[in-house]
Design an enzyme around this catalytic site. Structure first.
Site, PDB file in Angstrom:
ATOM      1  N   ARG A   1      14.355  10.092 -26.005  1.00 14.55           N
ATOM      2  CA  ARG A   1      13.733  11.463 -25.625  1.00 14.55           C
ATOM      3  C   ARG A   1      14.192  12.112 -24.525  1.00 14.55           C
ATOM      4  O   ARG A   1      14.086  13.389 -24.368  1.00 14.55           O
ATOM      5  CB  ARG A   1      12.225  10.938 -25.303  1.00 14.55           C
ATOM      6  CG  ARG A   1      11.171  11.362 -26.335  1.00 14.55           C
ATOM      7  CD  ARG A   1       9.974  11.003 -25.854  1.00 14.55           C
ATOM      8  NE  ARG A   1       8.941  10.988 -27.264  1.00 14.55           N
ATOM      9  CZ  ARG A   1       8.512  12.065 -27.923  1.00 14.55           C
ATOM     10  NH1 ARG A   1       8.727  12.983 -27.287  1.00 14.55           N
ATOM     11  NH2 ARG A   1       7.968  11.828 -28.852  1.00 14.55           N
TER      12      ARG A   1
ATOM     13  N   HIS B   1      16.232 -13.063 -31.042  1.00 14.62           N
ATOM     14  CA  HIS B   1      17.345 -13.352 -30.318  1.00 14.62           C
ATOM     15  C   HIS B   1      17.468 -14.869 -30.140  1.00 14.62           C
ATOM     16  O   HIS B   1      18.674 -15.310 -29.823  1.00 14.62           O
ATOM     17  CB  HIS B   1      17.316 -12.689 -29.174  1.00 14.62           C
ATOM     18  CG  HIS B   1      16.278 -13.051 -28.025  1.00 14.62           C
ATOM     19  ND1 HIS B   1      15.074 -12.923 -28.024  1.00 14.62           N
ATOM     20  CD2 HIS B   1      16.668 -13.942 -26.942  1.00 14.62           C
ATOM     21  CE1 HIS B   1      14.563 -13.750 -26.832  1.00 14.62           C
ATOM     22  NE2 HIS B   1      15.533 -14.229 -26.383  1.00 14.62           N
TER      23      HIS B   1
ATOM     24  N   LYS C   1      21.203 -17.862 -29.997  1.00 15.34           N
ATOM     25  CA  LYS C   1      21.751 -18.498 -29.006  1.00 15.34           C
ATOM     26  C   LYS C   1      22.604 -19.674 -29.238  1.00 15.34           C
ATOM     27  O   LYS C   1      22.517 -20.126 -30.464  1.00 15.34           O
ATOM     28  CB  LYS C   1      20.364 -19.456 -28.170  1.00 15.34           C
ATOM     29  CG  LYS C   1      19.592 -18.311 -27.546  1.00 15.34           C
ATOM     30  CD  LYS C   1      18.476 -18.837 -26.660  1.00 15.34           C
ATOM     31  CE  LYS C   1      17.500 -17.908 -26.185  1.00 15.34           C
ATOM     32  NZ  LYS C   1      17.733 -17.623 -24.884  1.00 15.34           N
TER      33      LYS C   1
ATOM     34  N   GLU D   1       8.966 -21.298 -19.765  1.00 14.12           N
ATOM     35  CA  GLU D   1       9.628 -20.165 -18.839  1.00 14.12           C
ATOM     36  C   GLU D   1       8.886 -20.251 -17.423  1.00 14.12           C
ATOM     37  O   GLU D   1       7.799 -20.873 -17.290  1.00 14.12           O
ATOM     38  CB  GLU D   1       9.218 -18.657 -19.434  1.00 14.12           C
ATOM     39  CG  GLU D   1       9.915 -18.759 -20.804  1.00 14.12           C
ATOM     40  CD  GLU D   1       9.423 -17.222 -21.477  1.00 14.12           C
ATOM     41  OE1 GLU D   1      10.380 -16.355 -20.887  1.00 14.12           O
ATOM     42  OE2 GLU D   1       8.398 -17.060 -21.801  1.00 14.12           O
TER      43      GLU D   1
ATOM     44  N   ASP E   1       3.730 -13.582 -29.455  1.00  9.99           N
ATOM     45  CA  ASP E   1       5.125 -13.401 -28.734  1.00  9.99           C
ATOM     46  C   ASP E   1       6.017 -14.391 -29.042  1.00  9.99           C
ATOM     47  O   ASP E   1       7.333 -14.156 -29.105  1.00  9.99           O
ATOM     48  CB  ASP E   1       4.815 -12.958 -27.400  1.00  9.99           C
ATOM     49  CG  ASP E   1       5.892 -12.717 -26.542  1.00  9.99           C
ATOM     50  OD1 ASP E   1       6.282 -11.701 -26.790  1.00  9.99           O
ATOM     51  OD2 ASP E   1       6.308 -13.432 -25.486  1.00  9.99           O
TER      52      ASP E   1
ATOM     53  N   HIS F   1      10.089 -17.244 -32.297  1.00 13.65           N
ATOM     54  CA  HIS F   1      11.311 -17.956 -31.867  1.00 13.65           C
ATOM     55  C   HIS F   1      10.926 -19.538 -32.174  1.00 13.65           C
ATOM     56  O   HIS F   1      11.881 -20.221 -32.838  1.00 13.65           O
ATOM     57  CB  HIS F   1      11.213 -18.084 -30.349  1.00 13.65           C
ATOM     58  CG  HIS F   1      11.358 -16.519 -29.769  1.00 13.65           C
ATOM     59  ND1 HIS F   1      12.326 -15.552 -30.549  1.00 13.65           N
ATOM     60  CD2 HIS F   1      10.885 -15.702 -28.727  1.00 13.65           C
ATOM     61  CE1 HIS F   1      12.317 -14.353 -30.091  1.00 13.65           C
ATOM     62  NE2 HIS F   1      11.480 -14.558 -28.754  1.00 13.65           N
TER      63      HIS F   1
ATOM     64  N   LYS G   1       4.300 -19.382 -19.760  1.00 15.37           N
ATOM     65  CA  LYS G   1       4.822 -18.660 -18.956  1.00 15.37           C
ATOM     66  C   LYS G   1       4.349 -19.236 -17.642  1.00 15.37           C
ATOM     67  O   LYS G   1       3.250 -20.018 -17.682  1.00 15.37           O
ATOM     68  CB  LYS G   1       4.381 -17.403 -19.045  1.00 15.37           C
ATOM     69  CG  LYS G   1       5.163 -16.674 -20.279  1.00 15.37           C
ATOM     70  CD  LYS G   1       5.131 -15.137 -20.069  1.00 15.37           C
ATOM     71  CE  LYS G   1       5.653 -14.507 -21.260  1.00 15.37           C
ATOM     72  NZ  LYS G   1       7.144 -14.779 -21.433  1.00 15.37           N
TER      73      LYS G   1
HETATM   74  C1  BG6 Z   1      10.902 -12.609 -25.873  1.00  8.68           C
HETATM   75  C2  BG6 Z   1       9.316 -12.626 -25.541  1.00  8.68           C
HETATM   76  O1  BG6 Z   1      10.870 -12.467 -27.150  1.00  8.68           O
HETATM   77  O2  BG6 Z   1      11.379 -13.823 -25.601  1.00  8.68           O
HETATM   78  C3  BG6 Z   1       9.365 -12.887 -23.811  1.00  8.68           C
HETATM   79  O3  BG6 Z   1       8.809 -11.427 -25.845  1.00  8.68           O
HETATM   80  C4  BG6 Z   1      10.114 -14.167 -23.506  1.00  8.68           C
HETATM   81  O4  BG6 Z   1       7.950 -12.938 -23.611  1.00  8.68           O
HETATM   82  C5  BG6 Z   1      11.466 -14.066 -24.037  1.00  8.68           C
HETATM   83  O5  BG6 Z   1      10.116 -14.123 -22.012  1.00  8.68           O
HETATM   84  C6  BG6 Z   1      12.173 -15.313 -23.807  1.00  8.68           C
HETATM   85  O6  BG6 Z   1      13.482 -15.166 -24.125  1.00  8.68           O
HETATM   86  P1  BG6 Z   1      14.716 -16.182 -23.290  1.00  8.68           P
HETATM   87  O7  BG6 Z   1      16.032 -15.780 -24.072  1.00  8.68           O
HETATM   88  O8  BG6 Z   1      14.809 -15.611 -21.974  1.00  8.68           O
HETATM   89  O9  BG6 Z   1      14.320 -17.586 -23.476  1.00  8.68           O
END
Ligand code: BG6
Length: 483
Positions: A51, A178, A182, A216, A235, A240, A331
């Site tokens: 934007r 993602h 890895k 984390e 999340d 994941h 977390k």
């Molecule tokens: C994301 C989540 O998809 O993955 C985050 O939304 C999380 O909350 C993150 O911190 C963790 O990814 P990585 O690659 O740092 O383990």
């Protein structure tokens, strides 16, 4: 349909949300690293679209800053960066309106692979897809990349799938998780299906249980608004952890091809036992240590959203019935540590008489210190009879592959290149995402209906004590969360 020859590898990548956090931290620096590795053909182009009004020149400054901050490159970056920046353009655009589209039409070439990265709120996915179509910016060679969250429940995920399917077929939609990009996650498949050693033992007859931990140290940071409406279940678990579980539990696909792999993953999700929501441990971090508590971070003193989950999951199929999968993620924990651990059963009979229990343990370490370790039992060296000891057979990649081995690409850069190559193996298919929501929906609905309050755990700890109790009831223990 008329077929055309497209020069291999030449692409125009348009990043909607090109000034956002993901573009700055991951997408742009990742593209630069691929450029430095020689993977970006000379006439490939990246077009930032957002934007904000700014010139391409100003956007190049933005990109240069992002690369310097997050690019992790060594000496001599300037020459490469200059060449890389020469491929960057910018368009100020209104995703749901009319501004900017004509400029984009002029910029994007029609005789190369066109990839559109939707790094924007999911509420804009449908509008963007529609506008790309109306403006004739797509054809059967075009691809779109969509980021999570892909919906917040089954209903919204279905709507998103339907919206996108109006303009793109499934082979053009790249849903990013993602974790699948890895290095070790892919190595998990190489280890399982590239060796004779493991597969015969990969079932409930020989595997006692499996642990999947994604711990984390970071808190919710400035993503409080999004996170508080999601929690760890939406999340992390729905995507994941579920994907990791699938790769561990799936049957061998007949070949390493997108649909063969995704068909097998889908079967695993469909075989998951329905959960009793009361049996799942939910936690929320407190403000001990050096950061704000979860509730302070999300600015809601009553928040009931979980920042931690531990659960025991069953997979009801011939291979896994009776072998529990223990999942946990949270977390503000003691260490950043993501690991999958396959704990094999004890021996049926020990010829060495009374000894401590010895289990073979295969640990697949995602981060940090990626690698795979197999714990084996050997004789403790020295005299004094036959005493057994467990030692690791270590396959830490950096050591095994030698000093000169190339640093593995970051998950995002690998996945973006897969989009360009047209390889969907490491992307989630629409039916997988829906099946995952179908499994998590009743759990979340039950928590919401009864106003479930998560247990508070200390920041910097290993999570709520209840998670330890959960394992103790099964006479098992979690692996230590260590960096
Ligand atoms: C994301 C989540 O998809 O993955 C985050 O939304 C999380 O909350 C993150 O911190 C963790 O990814 P990585 O690659 O740092 O383990």
């Amino acid at each position: 349909m008329v077929s055309r020859v497209i020069p291999v590898g030449v692409f125009d990548l348009v990043i909607f949300g090109g000034t956002g956090d993901l573009a700055r931290r991951k997408i742009l620096p990742g593209l630069f690293r691929r450029y430095c590795s020689g993977q970006m053909p000379p006439d490939a182009r990246v077009i930032g679209a957002a934007r904000t009004e700014m010139s391409s020149e100003n956007y190049r400054e933005f990109v240069a800053k992002a690369v310097r901050e997050f690019g992790v490159v060594g000496q001599g970056i300037d020459t490469d960066l200059e060449k890389f920046l020469a491929r960057i353009e910018y368009v100020a655009i209104d995703a749901c309106g009319v501004t900017g589209w004509n400029k984009l039409i002029k910029l994007v070439r029609s005789d190369v692979v066109r990839a559109y990265y939707f790094s924007v709120a999911p509420s804009l996915f449908g509008d963007l897809a529609q506008r790309l179509n109306i403006h004739g910016l797509t054809d059967e060679f075009s691809r779109i990349v969509v980021e999570k969250p892909f919906g917040r429940d089954l209903k919204t995920a279905k709507t998103l799938n339907t919206d996108l399917a109006t303009y793109f077929n499934e082979g053009q939609i790249y849903r990013i998780d993602h974790y699948l990009g890895k290095e070790t996650v892919q190595n998990l498949m190489a280890v399982r299906f590239g060796n004779m050693l493991f597969e015969p033992l990969w079932n409930s007859q020989y595997v006692d249980h499996i642990q999947i931990t994604v711990a984390e140290t970071v808190g919710v940071g400035d993503r409080g608004e999004y996170y508080d409406k999601s929690g760890a279940m939406r999340d992390m678990v729905q995507n994941h952890l579920m994907q990791l579980l699938c790769l561990i539990a799936m049957e061998p696909p007949s070949k390493f091809d997108p649909d063969a792999v995704r068909d097998e993953k889908l079967k695993v999700i469909r075989a998951l036992d329905p959960m009793d929501p009361h049996q799942i441990i939910r936690g929320q971090y407190d403000g001990f240590g050096d950061g704000p508590s979860y509730r302070q971070a999300v600015r809601d003193a009553q928040s009931r959203t979980e920042s931690y989950i531990a659960m025991k999951v069953g997979v009801s199929n011939w291979r896994w019935a009776g072998t529990p999968f223990y999942l946990r993620t949270g977390k503000r924990l003691k260490a950043r540590s993501s690991e999958i651990t396959v704990v094999f059963k004890e021996l049926n009979h020990s010829i060495f008489g009374e000894q401590e229990d010895h289990h073979n343990v295969l640990s697949i370490r995602l981060q940090p210190n990626e690698g795979i370790t197999l714990g084996v039992t050997i004789k403790e060296p020295g005299p004094g009879g036959m005493r057994l000891v467990d030692v690791p057979l270590d396959m830490t990649f950096a050591e095994a592959l030698g000093e000169g081995s190339e640093e593995p690409p970051d998950a995002y850069e690998r996945l973006i290149m897969d989009v360009i190559r047209g390889n969907q193996t490491l992307f989630m298919r629409g039916d997988e995402v829906e099946a995952a929501w179908a499994w998590t929906d009743p759990i979340i609905e039950s928590w919401e209906a009864r106003g479930d309050v998560p247990k508070i755990y200390e920041s910097g700890s290993e999570g709520p004590e209840d998670a330890v109790q959960m394992m103790a009831r099964d006479t098992r223990v979690w692996r230590k969360v260590s960096p």
